[in-house]
Design an enzyme around this catalytic site. Sequence first.
Site, PDB file in Angstrom:
ATOM      1  N   MET A 126       0.846  -1.098  -0.029  1.00  0.00           N
ATOM      2  CA  MET A 126       0.021   0.105   0.086  1.00  0.00           C
ATOM      3  C   MET A 126       0.881   1.148  -0.077  1.00  0.00           C
ATOM      4  SD  MET A 126      -3.379  -0.422   2.282  1.00  0.00           S
ATOM      5  CE  MET A 126      -2.843  -1.940   3.269  1.00  0.00           C
ATOM      6  N   TYR A 163      -0.889  -7.645  17.049  1.00  0.00           N
ATOM      7  CA  TYR A 163      -1.392  -6.756  15.868  1.00  0.00           C
ATOM      8  C   TYR A 163      -2.615  -5.697  16.471  1.00  0.00           C
ATOM      9  CZ  TYR A 163      -2.558  -5.374  11.085  1.00  0.00           C
ATOM     10  OH  TYR A 163      -2.637  -4.656   9.893  1.00  0.00           O
TER      11      TYR A 163
HETATM   12  N1  LIG Z   1      -2.692  -5.663   3.680  1.00  0.00           N
HETATM   13  C1  LIG Z   1      -3.623  -5.641   4.542  1.00  0.00           C
HETATM   14  O1  LIG Z   1      -4.777  -6.362   4.520  1.00  0.00           O
HETATM   15  C2  LIG Z   1      -3.729  -4.694   5.799  1.00  0.00           C
HETATM   16  C3  LIG Z   1      -4.814  -4.244   6.265  1.00  0.00           C
HETATM   17  C4  LIG Z   1      -4.988  -3.464   7.388  1.00  0.00           C
HETATM   18  C5  LIG Z   1      -3.934  -2.654   7.738  1.00  0.00           C
HETATM   19  N2  LIG Z   1      -2.908  -2.768   7.082  1.00  0.00           N
HETATM   20  C6  LIG Z   1      -1.737  -1.858   7.395  1.00  0.00           C
HETATM   21  O2  LIG Z   1      -1.308  -1.375   6.320  1.00  0.00           O
HETATM   22  C7  LIG Z   1       0.024  -0.970   6.515  1.00  0.00           C
HETATM   23  C8  LIG Z   1       0.900  -1.387   4.967  1.00  0.00           C
HETATM   24  O3  LIG Z   1       0.814  -2.659   5.027  1.00  0.00           O
HETATM   25  P1  LIG Z   1       0.927  -3.438   3.613  1.00  0.00           P
HETATM   26  O4  LIG Z   1      -0.265  -4.560   3.565  1.00  0.00           O
HETATM   27  O5  LIG Z   1       1.114  -2.610   2.281  1.00  0.00           O
HETATM   28  O6  LIG Z   1       2.364  -4.335   3.936  1.00  0.00           O
HETATM   29  P2  LIG Z   1       3.505  -4.620   3.232  1.00  0.00           P
HETATM   30  O7  LIG Z   1       4.069  -5.696   4.178  1.00  0.00           O
HETATM   31  O8  LIG Z   1       3.665  -4.809   1.862  1.00  0.00           O
HETATM   32  O9  LIG Z   1       4.350  -3.167   3.319  1.00  0.00           O
HETATM   33  C9  LIG Z   1       4.746  -2.725   4.866  1.00  0.00           C
HETATM   34  C10 LIG Z   1       5.962  -2.076   4.659  1.00  0.00           C
HETATM   35  O10 LIG Z   1       6.440  -1.547   5.889  1.00  0.00           O
HETATM   36  C11 LIG Z   1       7.987  -1.886   5.916  1.00  0.00           C
HETATM   37  N3  LIG Z   1       8.591  -2.010   7.177  1.00  0.00           N
HETATM   38  C12 LIG Z   1       8.207  -3.102   7.981  1.00  0.00           C
HETATM   39  N4  LIG Z   1       9.166  -2.842   9.147  1.00  0.00           N
HETATM   40  C13 LIG Z   1       9.708  -1.697   8.815  1.00  0.00           C
HETATM   41  C14 LIG Z   1      10.476  -0.905   9.650  1.00  0.00           C
HETATM   42  N5  LIG Z   1      11.075  -1.297  11.071  1.00  0.00           N
HETATM   43  N6  LIG Z   1      11.022   0.320   9.266  1.00  0.00           N
HETATM   44  C15 LIG Z   1      10.702   0.793   8.030  1.00  0.00           C
HETATM   45  N7  LIG Z   1       9.838   0.039   7.092  1.00  0.00           N
HETATM   46  C16 LIG Z   1       9.464  -1.156   7.663  1.00  0.00           C
HETATM   47  C17 LIG Z   1       8.013  -3.125   4.926  1.00  0.00           C
HETATM   48  O11 LIG Z   1       9.415  -3.481   4.619  1.00  0.00           O
HETATM   49  C18 LIG Z   1       7.053  -3.063   3.662  1.00  0.00           C
HETATM   50  O12 LIG Z   1       7.656  -2.613   2.771  1.00  0.00           O
HETATM   51  C19 LIG Z   1       0.629  -1.518   7.433  1.00  0.00           C
HETATM   52  O13 LIG Z   1       0.708  -0.656   8.646  1.00  0.00           O
HETATM   53  C20 LIG Z   1      -0.296  -2.669   7.951  1.00  0.00           C
HETATM   54  O14 LIG Z   1      -0.501  -3.044   9.031  1.00  0.00           O
HETATM   55  C21 LIG Z   1      -2.752  -3.848   6.052  1.00  0.00           C
END
Ligand SMILES: NC(=O)c1ccc[n+]([C@@H]2O[C@H](COP(=O)([O-])OP(=O)(O)OC[C@H]3O[C@@H](n4cnc5c(N)ncnc54)[C@H](O)[C@@H]3O)[C@@H](O)[C@H]2O)c1
Length: 244
Positions: A18, A150
């Site tokens: 995202m 989480y």
């Molecule tokens: N995918 C879903 O269904 C979903 C649903 C609700 C909320 N979210 C939230 O949306 C956000 C984005 O998630 P996503 O689904 O794109 O996941 P993703 O894993 O594709 O992206 C998350 C990014 O955060 C980075 N990251 C992790 N730890 C880090 C750190 N210590 N320092 C810097 N960067 C770091 C990762 O390398 C990754 O690029 C997150 O906060 C997640 O909890 C996701």
Amino acid sequence: MSKLVGKVAVITGGARGMGAAHVRRFVAEGAKVVFTDILEDDGNSLEKELGDHARFIKQDVTKADDWATVVSETESTFGPIDILVNNAGISMNKSLMEITEEEYRRILDINQVSVFLGMKSVVPSMQKTKGGSIINISSINGLVGGAIGYTDTKFAVRGMTKAAALQLAHMGIRVNSVHPGVIETPMIAQDDAKEAIQEFAKFIPNRRIAKPEEVTNIVLYLASDDSSYSTGSEFVVDGGLTAQ
Ligand SMILES: NC(=O)c1ccc[n+]([C@@H]2O[C@H](COP(=O)([O-])OP(=O)(O)OC[C@H]3O[C@@H](n4cnc5c(N)ncnc54)[C@H](O)[C@@H]3O)[C@@H](O)[C@H]2O)c1
């Protein structure tokens, strides 16, 4: 496509998923964007794709020193910060009896302490232009229960958003949280749960999981002046999942 012309944004976790969708759209809307991540290769290749208006900085969001570098490099490259998207995060699907203290503290650091550090770090920069917008990415698990750790962090992000919104309103800084449902990103694929997710989609009123860009639309709204009177609020993008 000009909702963010003249704005400077910082987006964490922007190398993929995202975060990368937000980075691409923000640049397309005219913003100058610094995006950060621990994934250097993905970050560098997205930077190359997007050209002069996007800059990648390797950052661990749990580290205060890294935040200081991100703020000073953003200011020297593009100017004071108008928008912060606290997007970086991890998931963890262990039960209460399985998760170790170390794992628990790790998810608190990455999903929750990072948001505290991010907000605290950008406020002095935002004050230079007398305002700004902070968007904290929570989850539907900031509204209803899910995995231990989480869920805890995503409820905290929702609470921190309201506390910060109240404290920063007089500075013209708005703070809102976004609560995505099930979104098609590597976070979901990495859990080896593709089949289970498709099965789960049957229980979503919209009968499908969402594309990252569908969350970007809300994030863009909150980043832009279109949302000038919204602060301390929750914006849910879940295909009706939590309405049931
Ligand atoms: N995918 C879903 O269904 C979903 C649903 C609700 C909320 N979210 C939230 O949306 C956000 C984005 O998630 P996503 O689904 O794109 O996941 P993703 O894993 O594709 O992206 C998350 C990014 O955060 C980075 N990251 C992790 N730890 C880090 C750190 N210590 N320092 C810097 N960067 C770091 C990762 O390398 C990754 O690029 C997150 O906060 C997640 O909890 C996701």
